[in-house]
Every structure is written in structure tokens, then in C-alpha cells.
Motif scaffolding. Structure first.
Motif, PDB file in Angstrom:
ATOM      1  N   ARG A 289     -11.732 -48.535   0.581  1.00 30.47           N
ATOM      2  CA  ARG A 289     -10.380 -49.072   0.308  1.00 30.47           C
ATOM      3  C   ARG A 289      -9.829 -49.801   1.536  1.00 30.47           C
ATOM      4  N   GLU A 291     -11.636 -51.445   3.642  1.00 31.40           N
ATOM      5  CA  GLU A 291     -12.318 -52.751   3.693  1.00 31.40           C
ATOM      6  C   GLU A 291     -11.642 -53.757   2.767  1.00 31.40           C
ATOM      7  N   THR A 292     -11.174 -53.271   1.598  1.00 33.18           N
ATOM      8  CA  THR A 292     -10.465 -54.168   0.665  1.00 33.18           C
ATOM      9  C   THR A 292      -9.210 -54.732   1.340  1.00 33.18           C
ATOM     10  N   ALA A 296      -8.424 -58.636   2.475  1.00 30.09           N
ATOM     11  CA  ALA A 296      -7.240 -59.354   1.977  1.00 30.09           C
ATOM     12  C   ALA A 296      -6.450 -59.968   3.135  1.00 30.09           C
TER      13      ALA A 296
END
Ligand code: NDP
Ligand code: PYC
Length: 322
Positions: A289, A291-292, A296
Motif C-alpha cells: 500500500r 508503494e501505491t 501516486a
């Protein structure tokens, strides 16, 4: 390497030799050399080799114990205590970090308190030690009174650094590390030495007026970053890493040292977190999460903190340190 560059190892050897020549024990000299060479190698000039001279003056003035042996005090709590014995903070951190990590893996969160240390260093080398062990971490310490609170004009807070890191399976960790003043005092000192003016908004002169003259800034007061917000974070650091750990606040550190030209003595607080233990039983893998989120940020063209540093490190490892 060329005739105008040095490898990290070669510079480390020279810095070690300088500090041992000044009377530091091998343990303390090695810990200091590691952070100073790391600073120079990552193009963090405000905490690189220029700091050697200030450390030597602090040793010569008898304000730091050159052969201090850090003493660890352990009990069953989540707090690991290391007394630096009047030595530099760096050897104390190195002694306590493995114990902190082990305690954190057991309890999910643990803190290391370093007391009675002389502190001149950047905090990111410590943060990276912990992210390398798979832990998230934050570190903070007071300094000595040189920053006016937002709305005030007299130096009271220190430049109080605050650093955070998050481990990543691939590549470099997410790390930020900043002074809670607009810029580190070391940056002002480098402007003074280079004879260049400061950017506007960094400092006020002794008469309370804004100044871009580094000498007037050093004699007057630096300003907190982000106005009242930086001022509040700086105050929190005085409370948590000064008052709460039973060590000196920045005004007390200035009064104890009697100078703003030597490295100050006070304490430091480091808190480590085990992300998997915190996220246990909740949906999603915390590292995936994260890394997401990072993706972004960079997808917008923004860079992550420390990317400049890591790029400089890769370059100086390949080509040497200028
Ligand atoms: P900077 O303002 O140069 O940088 C602060 C942080 O912001 C760094 O992590 C930096 O990463 C990041 N950053 C800078 N620009 C951007 C950007 N455009 N986008 C995303 N991230 C960015 O640092 P300071 O002058 O405030 O502090 C320098 C050092 O001084 C710190 O290491 C601190 O620990 C040390 N210090 C130590 C004190 C002590 O008492 N021991 C007191 C005060 C400071 P990057 O490096 O990659 O640019
Ligand atoms: O650069 O602000 C600074 C600083 C103070 C003590 C060590 N570094």
C-alpha cells in the motif's frame, strides 16, 4: 577515482585518522567518520566534512568526552536507554540500534533514548540503519537556542531536526530529514564562509529585522519553517526529546555550553515501528500500500525526499567524492 576525488573508503580512513589524532577512541572516531563521510558522499554539505573542524574545536575545548563508552540500560519496557557518557551521540546510537530493533520486533513499537551526548550530525544515517532492518522509524533532537518562535524575535528553540523513514523492499527507503528552522544552521555557516547572501525569509538580525546577511543571522535568530506550524513541531521536539527524556532543552543546552560555535550537548529520541505488527489483521499489505502511495506522488512529477541524496550517493560511489 581521479586526483580530485576520493573513494568513500579513502575519505573514511582520513577522517578516522584525524579524529583518532585528536584523541577520540576508535569506537567514537569510527562512528563520527561514518556519518561525516555519508554526509559528504550524499552531497549534504551542511553535515559533511566541514563539520570536522567544529568537532575538533569541541574536543579541544574539553566539551566532549573523547573516549566515552556508551552505557546501555535495559528493563522490560519498550524504552531502550543509552547514556553516551558525555561523548558524541553517534557511538551511542550504534550501540543501541540492534537492541532497539530487536525490542521493536517483539513489541511492535520501541524507543531509544540517548542521554548526555554531544550532537552535531544529520539524522538520516540513523533512520537508514533502521529502515535497512525493515522498520519504520522517526528521530528527533533539540539543538541549542538559535531559532525564534513564530511571532517572536529572540532565539529560543534549536534548529531541532526531525527525520522519518519507511522501508521498501526494492530500492532506497522513503526518508525525510529536515531542520525545523527554514534551513539548518550549517547552511547559514556555509553561506558565511562562501560570502554569499541568504535567501530571504531564513533569519532576522539582532534588531529583529529580516536579514540576508549570514553574520547578522548567526548573531540574531533563525526562523522556523512554516511559521506557527514549524514552531509547534519544534516545541514538540523540545518536549519529547528534551523535557520528557530528562535531558536539556535548546535554551538549557546553549546556557550549559556558553557558545553557539561548538557542538551542543543534549539528548535524542528515536522511535521504531514494525509496520507488519501495526497492520496485522487489517486488509492489505502495508508495504504494498505504501508503494501505491509513493507511485501516486511521483506520477505527478513530484520527487520523493532523499532522491537527490541517493542520486548523489550513487554518483560518488561510482566516481568518488569531489
Ligand atoms: P533540506 O531542507 O535540504 O532537506 C530536507 C528534506 O527535504 C530532505 O529529506 C530532502 O531530500 C527533502 N527535499 C528537499 N527538496 C525536496 C523536494 N523538492 N521534494 C521532495 N523532498 C525534498 O534539509 P535541512 O537544511 O532542513 O536539514 C539538513 C540536515 O541538517 C538534516 O540532515 C538534519 O538532520 C541536519 N540537522 C541536524 C541538526 C542537529 O542538531 N544535529 C540540527 C538541524 C539540522 P534531499 O536530501 O534528497 O534533497
Ligand atoms: O545545522 O542546525 C544545524 C545544526 C545544529 C547542530 C548540528 N547541526
Amino acid at each position: 577515482m581521479t586526483d580530485t576525488t576520493l573513494s568513500h573508503d579513502a575519505l573514511n580512513g582520513i577522517v578516522m585518522q584525524i579524529f583518532q589524532g585528536a584523541g577520540l577512541s576508535p569506537q567514537n572516531a569510527a562512528a563520527l567518520a561514518r556519518v561525516i563521510v555519508a554526509g559528504e558522499g550524499d552531497a549534504c554539505k551542511s553535515h559533511g566534512i566541514y563539520r570536522i573542524e567544529g568537532c575538533l574545536r569541541t574536543i579541544k575545548a574539553g566539551k566532549v568526552v573523547p573516549d566515552a563508552v556508551p552505557q546501555m540500560h535495559q528493563d522490560d519496557s519498550a524504552i531502550v536507554r543509552v547514556n553516551a557518557g558525555g561523548g558524541f551521540s553517534n557511538a551511542a546510537f550504534d550501540a543501541g540500534a540492534p537492541v532497539l530493533a530487536e525490542r521493536c520486533r517483539t513489541t511492535g513499537i520501541a524507543a531509544m533514548v540517548i542521554n548526555d551526548c554531544t550532537h552535531f550530525a544529520a539524522l538520516w544515517p540513523e533512520i537508514e540503519t533502521l529502515t535497512d532492518m525493515g522498520l519504520a522509524a522517526m528521530a528527533m533532537c533539540p539543538s541549542y537556542a538559535s531559532v525564534a518562535p513564530s511571532g517572536g524575535t529572540d532565539p529560543l528553540m534549536g534548529t531541532n531536526p526531525f527525520a522519518f523513514g519507511w522501508p521498501r523492499a526494492e530500492g532506497d527507503p522513503y526518508v525525510f530529514d529536515f531542520a525545523t528552522s527554514v534551513a539548518a544552521r550549517g547552511e547559514i555557516e556555509l553561506h558565511r564562509r562562501a560570502g554569499t547572501p541568504l535567501p530571504e525569509g531564513w533569519a532576522i538580525a539582532p534588531d529583529g529585522r529580516p536579514t540576508t546577511d549570514p553574520k547578522a543571522a548567526l548573531a540574531g535568530a533563525m526562523l522556523p519553517f512554516g511559521g506557527h506550524k514549524g514552531s509547534a513541531i519544534s516545541t514538540m521536539i523540545e518536549l519529547l526529546a528534551g523535557v520528557m527524556i530528562g535531558d536539556l532543552t535548546s535554551p538549557e543546552a546553549r546556557d550549559a555550553l556558553g557558545s553557539l560555535t561548538l557542538a551542543p550537548a543534549h539528548g535524542e529520541l528515536i522511535i521504531a515501528f514494525d509496520p507488519e505488527k501495526f497492520a496485522a489483521g487489517r486488509p492489505g499489505d502495508p508495504f504494498a500500500r505504501a508503494e501505491t502511495l509513493f507511485a501516486a506522488i511521483t506520477a505527478q512529477g513530484a520527487r520523493l525526499p532523499s532522491q537527490r541524496r541517493f542520486k548523489a550517493r550513487a554518483e560518488t560511489r561510482a566516481k568518488g567524492i569531489p
